[in-house]
Motif scaffolding. Structure first.
Motif, PDB file in Angstrom:
ATOM      1  N   UNK A  15       0.826  -1.209   0.000  1.00 19.28           N
ATOM      2  CA  UNK A  15       0.000   0.000   0.000  1.00 19.28           C
ATOM      3  C   UNK A  15       0.868   1.269   0.000  1.00 19.28           C
ATOM      4  N   UNK A  16       1.904   1.284   0.824  1.00 14.45           N
ATOM      5  CA  UNK A  16       2.820   2.433   0.856  1.00 14.45           C
ATOM      6  C   UNK A  16       3.469   2.660  -0.511  1.00 14.45           C
ATOM      7  N   UNK A  17       3.919   1.591  -1.143  1.00 13.14           N
ATOM      8  CA  UNK A  17       4.538   1.706  -2.468  1.00 13.14           C
ATOM      9  C   UNK A  17       3.544   2.240  -3.494  1.00 13.14           C
ATOM     10  N   UNK A  18       2.299   1.779  -3.428  1.00 10.19           N
ATOM     11  CA  UNK A  18       1.279   2.261  -4.364  1.00 10.19           C
ATOM     12  C   UNK A  18       0.976   3.742  -4.153  1.00 10.19           C
ATOM     13  N   UNK A  19       0.927   4.163  -2.907  1.00  7.35           N
ATOM     14  CA  UNK A  19       0.681   5.585  -2.614  1.00  7.35           C
ATOM     15  C   UNK A  19       1.849   6.427  -3.116  1.00  7.35           C
ATOM     16  N   UNK A  20       3.078   5.972  -2.843  1.00  4.95           N
ATOM     17  CA  UNK A  20       4.254   6.725  -3.291  1.00  4.95           C
ATOM     18  C   UNK A  20       4.390   6.711  -4.809  1.00  4.95           C
ATOM     19  N   UNK A  21       3.844   5.713  -5.477  1.00  4.34           N
ATOM     20  CA  UNK A  21       3.829   5.682  -6.941  1.00  4.34           C
ATOM     21  C   UNK A  21       2.763   6.631  -7.482  1.00  4.34           C
ATOM     22  N   UNK A  22       1.601   6.617  -6.842  1.00  5.54           N
ATOM     23  CA  UNK A  22       0.480   7.425  -7.328  1.00  5.54           C
ATOM     24  C   UNK A  22       0.755   8.923  -7.225  1.00  5.54           C
ATOM     25  N   UNK A  23       1.473   9.342  -6.212  1.00  2.00           N
ATOM     26  CA  UNK A  23       1.695  10.776  -5.998  1.00  2.00           C
ATOM     27  C   UNK A  23       2.399  11.436  -7.183  1.00  2.00           C
ATOM     28  N   UNK A  24       3.588  10.983  -7.592  1.00  6.20           N
ATOM     29  CA  UNK A  24       4.223  11.641  -8.739  1.00  6.20           C
ATOM     30  C   UNK A  24       3.549  11.311 -10.076  1.00  6.20           C
TER      31      UNK A  24
END
Length: 133
Positions: free
Chosen positions: A114-123
């Motif tokens: 989930x953290x990786x997906x959030x950090x991917x979605x932001x940029x």
């Protein structure tokens, strides 16, 4: 001509900048506290093989920090945003494959997915114009 450093002015730029900042913090943590970073990743170092510490410093810390520093400096560039987002997206993909293939379906792995997906979605949201200025 010297390059100016500016801070984000829009919501989209703030998301990309924040993802880069989190990436930089993770990179700094792995670079300067590799044993603790490995422990946080639930990895152990064999006493007779300290190479794992060097690998954590270089591959995890150095690579993440290098990517993050350039992303912080060029946070408003769509190609840089896509690179950072793609890196986190492929990290999430690797985590998902591990969950499915390696029987790693634990709360720990789902949280980091989930953290990786959030950090991917932001940029990526900033790069593709999905966030209003």
């Amino acid at each position: 001509m010297p390059m100016e450093f500016s801070l984000p002015q829009t919501n989209a730029d703030t998301l990309a900048f924040a993802a880069a900042a989190v990436t930089a913090l993770i990179g700094l943590f792995a670079l300067f506290m590799p044993r603790l970073a490995l422990r946080a990743l639930r990895l152990t170092v064999q006493p007779d093989r300290p190479d794992a510490v060097a690998e954590a410093r270089a591959t995890i810390g150095g690579f993440m920090l290098g990517t993050a520093v350039m992303s912080l400096l060029l946070f408003d560039q769509p190609m840089v945003q896509m690179v950072l987002g793609a890196a986190w997206l492929f990290s999430a993909f690797g985590r998902f494959v591990a969950i499915l293939s390696d029987h790693a379906s634990t709360a720990y792995h789902w949280l980091f997915l989930l953290l990786s997906l959030v950090l991917a979605a932001m940029p990526l949201a900033a790069a593709f114009g999905l966030i209003a200025g």
